[in-house]
Design a protein around this motif. Structure first.
Motif, PDB file in Angstrom:
ATOM      1  N   GLY A   1       0.819  -1.211   0.000  1.00 12.36           N
ATOM      2  CA  GLY A   1       0.000   0.000   0.000  1.00 12.36           C
ATOM      3  C   GLY A   1       0.848   1.255   0.000  1.00 12.36           C
ATOM      4  O   GLY A   1       1.990   1.256   0.472  1.00 12.36           O
ATOM      5  N   LEU A   2       0.315   2.303  -0.561  1.00 15.48           N
ATOM      6  CA  LEU A   2       1.000   3.598  -0.597  1.00 15.48           C
ATOM      7  C   LEU A   2      -0.036   4.680  -0.329  1.00 15.48           C
ATOM      8  O   LEU A   2      -1.111   4.690  -0.946  1.00 15.48           O
ATOM      9  CB  LEU A   2       1.637   3.808  -1.979  1.00 15.48           C
ATOM     10  N   GLU A   3       0.295   5.573   0.600  1.00 15.01           N
ATOM     11  CA  GLU A   3      -0.601   6.702   0.852  1.00 15.01           C
ATOM     12  C   GLU A   3       0.143   8.005   0.569  1.00 15.01           C
ATOM     13  O   GLU A   3       1.247   8.227   1.086  1.00 15.01           O
ATOM     14  CB  GLU A   3      -1.101   6.697   2.301  1.00 15.01           C
ATOM     15  N   LEU A   4      -0.453   8.819  -0.275  1.00 18.36           N
ATOM     16  CA  LEU A   4       0.117  10.129  -0.602  1.00 18.36           C
ATOM     17  C   LEU A   4      -0.845  11.193  -0.114  1.00 18.36           C
ATOM     18  O   LEU A   4      -1.983  11.276  -0.597  1.00 18.36           O
ATOM     19  CB  LEU A   4       0.304  10.279  -2.122  1.00 18.36           C
ATOM     20  N   LYS A   5      -0.385  11.991   0.840  1.00 13.13           N
ATOM     21  CA  LYS A   5      -1.253  13.055   1.352  1.00 13.13           C
ATOM     22  C   LYS A   5      -1.001  14.318   0.555  1.00 13.13           C
ATOM     23  O   LYS A   5       0.159  14.715   0.350  1.00 13.13           O
ATOM     24  CB  LYS A   5      -0.961  13.303   2.830  1.00 13.13           C
ATOM     25  N   ASN A   6      -2.055  14.931   0.095  1.00 14.10           N
ATOM     26  CA  ASN A   6      -1.915  16.205  -0.598  1.00 14.10           C
ATOM     27  C   ASN A   6      -1.619  17.297   0.423  1.00 14.10           C
ATOM     28  O   ASN A   6      -1.872  17.149   1.622  1.00 14.10           O
ATOM     29  CB  ASN A   6      -3.196  16.530  -1.375  1.00 14.10           C
ATOM     30  N   LYS A   7      -1.085  18.399  -0.126  1.00 14.89           N
ATOM     31  CA  LYS A   7      -0.732  19.498   0.776  1.00 14.89           C
ATOM     32  C   LYS A   7      -2.014  20.012   1.443  1.00 14.89           C
ATOM     33  O   LYS A   7      -2.963  20.371   0.762  1.00 14.89           O
ATOM     34  CB  LYS A   7      -0.068  20.626  -0.035  1.00 14.89           C
ATOM     35  N   PRO A   8      -2.054  20.006   2.765  1.00 15.26           N
ATOM     36  CA  PRO A   8      -3.311  20.382   3.416  1.00 15.26           C
ATOM     37  C   PRO A   8      -3.502  21.902   3.467  1.00 15.26           C
ATOM     38  O   PRO A   8      -2.532  22.655   3.410  1.00 15.26           O
ATOM     39  CB  PRO A   8      -3.137  19.828   4.827  1.00 15.26           C
TER      40      PRO A   8
END
Lengths: 783, 288
Positions: A722-729
């Motif tokens: 799995g890979l999680e990429l958080k966008n700039k909040p």
């Protein structure tokens, strides 16, 4: 006589306990500062001592202390610790709000505890998962799933790769009690188990008791899975959601009155039916997938005043398979659960916390078809098959915080069960037909009392007893069965109690705390179960039929002995445990050969009764937090049965016997916005009946079976990534992308193995492997 | 049916996002080694004949060759009053028949005795006993083609007149003939039922429907065999294990169809049957 002895022991222990009775009470709630959610299991400790308590499932705590000055520490993993100086000259009501330790943690943080809680707790054989952990584990088809996460823990095995049903410590899948806000969930699967019915966004905490089940739980002999829904944000309007390839979900929560009450609404639906319907209009080669499921969760709570709170929660889920050919030719199958919980919290005194709960739950399925026929005059035919199980319960539970060393729980509850095992009705033109299997009605009552008691600095006892009474009530038809033949049919009028069973269920565990890093625990529990699934499937189906015990079918019961050694390393950063168990199970049900479980009113005569035993050792090495977190879980186990008139001389493997079960789970935060995860699982293949030889009779090629469950499926293994990429909040909106590959190296694990005759007297073995490498992506957001 | 459809839906769900390989695959399966067993297939009826009995061995499940025959055995059938000797056919090893024609008698018990040249599964002597129970006696038969509007099909509606013994619990198996040819090529295609469960106990007419394709003018023939309850149960088992396993729990667990050869140690069944025959020319269509 035995009962009296048990009660005497309890009274003596309580008497010892009351000798420590104190003057003033510090009590209140521990909450999340961001959303006002109660924090379950937060620790409240008097600094420099071992005195303390943990918050209950409503976030409530109570500590009785002598008059004086105290430094109190409130602690919850993932949150900043908070210290308070208390001058205890009178009873103090203090509600504490803890702040998440990093601003980034806005996921559902559900269950945690003091860092060495695993050492000092009396609980054994209990698995707890945090919502954020569940979300980080690589997912199947884009849906974080609590049941699939639980499968990665020791002693927990899925009954099949696709199923949401579990075998806990060698038990059958109908021996697990699944509770959603205390209401029973009788079938936890959507789409044959590819998804569970639990929407992770709506879940607050999950606890799986597989060993020493506390006395306040009962009804199943293998485990209790206690799932609590989130309460909603009492501070502000927020939302969380996800858009995936197959499903989307949205959860909205808002205060009803700020800091006093909140409402949470959550919904989820698959939409491949809608997508394929649209695509089929463009390209006729594409056919519509005639299936969808949806579910809704609702929760509302309101604090009337310091002493009174009310909660209302509900779940409604449905699977729909619509195979209709046209408007004149309808064929639909529906199945699903609903649950409802109405709870009143009443803080009777600073030490006594009460809950009055009304519960309802329902599982049902329907198969329906209707069509018209006739060339000259149109005629209609209609067919409806339905079955259901309905429960209505009333519970009264008390938590009595006697003093810092004793915490007592007691209560009563009653449940009314309504079993509709199967009913068929319909018509062909003007001719009506119906076929009803007589319904079963029953009452199940329980009373319990338990105490968690600290003896000195190093010994913690947890002991209790549960008394259960089960009553079959009319109107009903019962059968007198001798040598598996029905010799008499007995009819009972409405409301008549025609059969009852009762039993004592002692529960005991003790923890010897060697030091703050090492402890040893032992325990014993007896559990009794008064209902079971009448299906020959070992993995479960949407058409599972539940039945109660009857005058002929006796209750199942289990005795479980367990022990464990718990040790933490590196300042509690690494937690290691070894647990062993030995479980004896009585009145286990098998089906006779060639039984027909469906629409068989006398199915009881097809049951064969036996005994079971399961034993094993569970190893867990866990790193619960940090940039890298994860665990290694390994179980060495055996589960066997002996059944009269099937195989009564020698033990044979139960269908849930898996010798080895290994899970490696790792999650790594590369940066604040990028994290990766992977898991690898290995499981010995489960036993089944495979042909040992062939024989010919009447021009048929037939299989010959030697021994019960004498063959095994191939060993199962797979890796998920799995890979999680958080966008700039930004201040108001956060989002992330989750990518997963299930079964990354594309292992063909058989979901089913079957044998068939083919041409020219030949026979062939086939495997059906559905879950090969599967990619998924989902977009997640919260605001 | 419903479960198979749901499984299909699950397959579609998954295949859309998966590596799209066929989920079904032929596999190599190694069977456990078990001792060879003897199989007996034979019967005695009230019709005159040599009533052949076949003896075979079990084989490896995947051997995919006809079963090996058991030759050189000594067979006889005994009743309390007589003994009938059997001899192995020269042209068909493993098939044994009576030295001369005979017919079974109702209310008699027949015991099959087999003495093998060498031990099979630890035994060289095998026995099986069965009762010949009086059954339905056919007087006449009518056979009419009938249109079934619900399924838009034509079925054969047969009324079989005669007498069913009402004082005993009977079980039946039927053999159906079209123009003198047996329609069922395997035993699981024969209907079998009990007189209690079908409500025909003591009746004078038996109504049966057949989906097979009969045409106007065909000769419909039927044999009704009165069989034992044990053989009826054995046939139930045969029918279930002849089909691929049901993974959804709609039927019982995989099991062996227990026969009466040394109380199930040998496979197969030796049964006796009271046979009654009738036939009729198929008549025109009834219905819409």
């Amino acid at each position: 006589m035995k009962g009296k002895i048990k009660l005497s022991i309890l009274l003596i222990l309580f008497y010892t306990a009351t000798a420590f009775s104190q003057k003033f009470t510090l009590h209140g709630y521990v909450k999340d500062k961001n959303n006002g959610e109660a924090l379950i299991g937060a620790t409240v400790i008097v600094s420099g001592t071992t005195l303390g308590t943990v918050t209950n499932v409503y976030g409530f705590y109570s500590l009785s202390l002598e008059k004086g000055e105290y430094s109190i520490e409130y602690n919850y993993l993932g949150f900043n610790k908070k210290g308070m100086e208390i001058s205890l000259n009178e009873d103090v009501n203090l509600t504490i709000e803890l702040e998440p330790s990093t601003e980034k943690i806005k996921e559902v943080v559900v269950r945690s505890e003091a860092k060495n809680q695993n050492i000092i707790s009396t609980q054994m054989g209990v698995d707890k998962l945090q919502g954020k952990t569940i979300e980080k584990i690589p997912v199947l088809l884009g849906e974080a799933d609590v049941i699939k996460a639980l499968k990665l823990l020791p002693g927990v095995v899925s009954t099949s790769e696709m199923s949401s049903n579990l075998s806990i410590r060698g038990g059958a899948y109908d021996q697990n009690m699944i509770l959603l806000d205390e209401a029973s969930v009788y079938n936890a699967s959507h789409l044959l188990g590819l998804f569970s019915v639990f929407n992770n966004d709506a879940i607050k905490s999950v606890e799986l008791y597989k060993g020493m089940i506390p006395a306040n739980y009962g009804g199943r002999i293998s485990s209790v899975m206690d799932i609590r829904m989130r309460e909603g944000n009492t501070k502000k309007f927020t939302g969380v959601g996800s858009v995936g390839l197959l499903t989307s979900r949205l959860t909205l929560e808002a205060p009803i009155v700020k800091d006093k009450g909140a409402i949470l609404v959550s919904g989820r639906r698959t939409y491949i039916d809608l997508l394929t319907q649209g695509m089929s209009k463009i390209n006729s080669d594409i056919s519509k997938v005639p299936y969808y499921f949806y579910d809704y969760n609702l929760k509302a709570n309101y604090t009337i005043n310091e002493k009174h709170r009310i909660y209302l929660s509900g779940y409604f889920g449905r699977d729909v398979a619509d195979m209709s050919l046209s408007e004149d030719n309808l064929q639909k199958t529906y199945w699903g659960n609903y649950t409802g919980t109405l709870r009143w919290n009443y803080m009777i005194s600073n030490k006594l916390f009460a809950n009055l709960t009304l519960l309802a739950s329902n599982y049902d399925y329907k198969i329906e078809s209707s069509s018209t026929f006739g060339s000259t005059e149109k005629k209609t035919q209609h067919f409806l098959w339905d079955a259901s199980l309905k429960d209505y319960s009333l519970k009264l539970d008390f938590n009595y915080y006697l003093n810092p060393r004793n915490s007592v729980k007691y209560g009563l509850n009653s449940t009314y069960h309504d079993f509709n095992v199967g009913k068929v009705e319909g018509n062909i033109d003007t001719i009506d037909f119906n076929f009803n299997i007589p319904k079963y009605y029953s009452l199940e009552h329980a009373g319990y009392i338990s105490n968690q008691q600290k003896l000195g600095e190093n010994i913690v006892l947890n002991y209790g007893i549960r008394f259960t009474l089960f009553q079959n009530i009319g109107s009903a038809t019962a059968y007198d069965i001798v040598n598996y033949e029905v010799v008499d049919t007995l009819n009972y009028s409405k409301g008549e109690i025609y059969n009852q069973y009762m039993g004592w269920e002692p529960r005991f565990s003790t923890t010897f705390i060697i030091n703050d890093r090492n402890s040893v625990k032992v325990g014993y529990s007896r559990t009794i179960q008064y209902m079971h699934i009448a299906s020959n499937s070992n993995s479960g189906t949407p058409l599972d039929v539940w039945m109660p015990v009857t005058p002929y079918v006796k209750p199942q019961d289990a005795h479980q002995f367990s022990s464990g050694y718990f040790v933490n390393f590196f300042n509690n950063k690494i937690q290691v445990s070894v647990e062993s168990y030995y479980k004896i199970m009585n009145n286990q049900i098998e089906f006779r050969e060639f039984s027909q479980p469906y629409f068989n009113p006398q199915i009881e005569a097809d049951f064969r009764f036996g005994e079971g035993r399961a034993y094993g050792a569970e190893f867990l090495i866990k790193k619960p937090d940090g940039k890298f977190s994860g665990w290694i879980s390994y179980t060495l186990a055996k589960s066997e049965r002996k059944t009269k008139d099937i195989q009564e001389k020698d033990w044979y493997p139960s269908p849930y016997d898996h010798r080895h079960n290994l899970s490696l789970v790792g999650m790594y935060d590369i940066t604040k916005r990028i994290s990766v995860s992977a898991n690898w699982v290995y499981l010995s293949g489960h036993p089944f009946d495979a042909p040992s030889a062939r024989w010919e009779y009447g021009n048929l090629i037939l299989p010959y079976y030697e021994g019960k469950n004498a063959s095994n499926y191939p060993d199962y293994h797979r890796m998920d990534i799995g890979l999680e990429l958080k966008n700039k909040p930004n201040k108001k909106f956060e989002s992330s992308w989750t990518f997963s590959i299930y079964n990354a190296y594309n292992r063909r694990n058989p979901n089913m193995i079957y044998f068939s005759s083919i041409e020219n007297n030949a026979t062939q073995a086939y495997s059906f492997s559905l879950l090969q490498r599967i990619y998924s992506v989902s977009f997640n957001f919260n605001f | 049916m419903i479960m198979r459809h749901l499984l299909y839906v699950a397959v579609v769900f998954v295949l859309i996002f998966s590596s799209c390989e066929d989920p079904v695959q032929e596999i190599y399966w190694e069977t456990q080694s078990v001792p060879q067993k003897i199989i007996v297939e034979g019967n005695i009826t009230t019709q005159l004949g040599k009533h052949p009995i076949k003896l075979k061995y079990t084989d490896d499940y995947f051997r995919n060759n006809p079963s090996q025959k058991v030759s050189g055995a000594i067979l006889s059938i005994s009743t309390p009053t007589r003994e009938i000797d059997y001899i192995e056919r020269i042209d068909e090893p493993g098939v044994y028949e009576a030295l001369s024609d005979f017919s079974g008698e109702v209310n008699s018990t027949y015991t099959l005795n087999i003495q093998l040249e060498k031990e099979v599964d630890g035994e060289s002597n095998y026995k099986a006993s069965t009762n010949l129970v009086e059954g339905f006696r056919i007087d006449s038969v009518t056979a009419d083609l009938f249109y079934n509007p619900q399924q838009d099909t034509i079925v054969l509606f047969c009324a079989i007149y005669g007498e069913e013994p009402g004082n005993i619990k009977n079980f039946y198996m039927t053999n159906i003939y079209r123009n003198g040819k047996l329609l069922s090529d395997t035993i699981n295609k024969n209907a079998h039922f009990g007189d209690q469960e079908t409500g025909i106990n003591g009746n004078t007419v038996l109504v049966l429907f057949f989906q097979d394709e009969f045409q106007l003018g065909d000769t419909f023939g039927i044999e009704i065999l009165s069989i034992s309850e044990e053989y009826n149960y054995f046939l139930t088992g045969i029918n279930q294990i002849a089909e691929p396993g049901d993974p959804f729990g709609f039927s019982g667990p995989p099991a062996n169809a227990k026969g009466n050869i040394n109380e199930g140690k040998g496979l197969g069944f030796f049964f006796a049957a009271d046979v009654s025959r009738g036939e009729s020319v198929v008549r025109g269509i009834i219905g819409d």
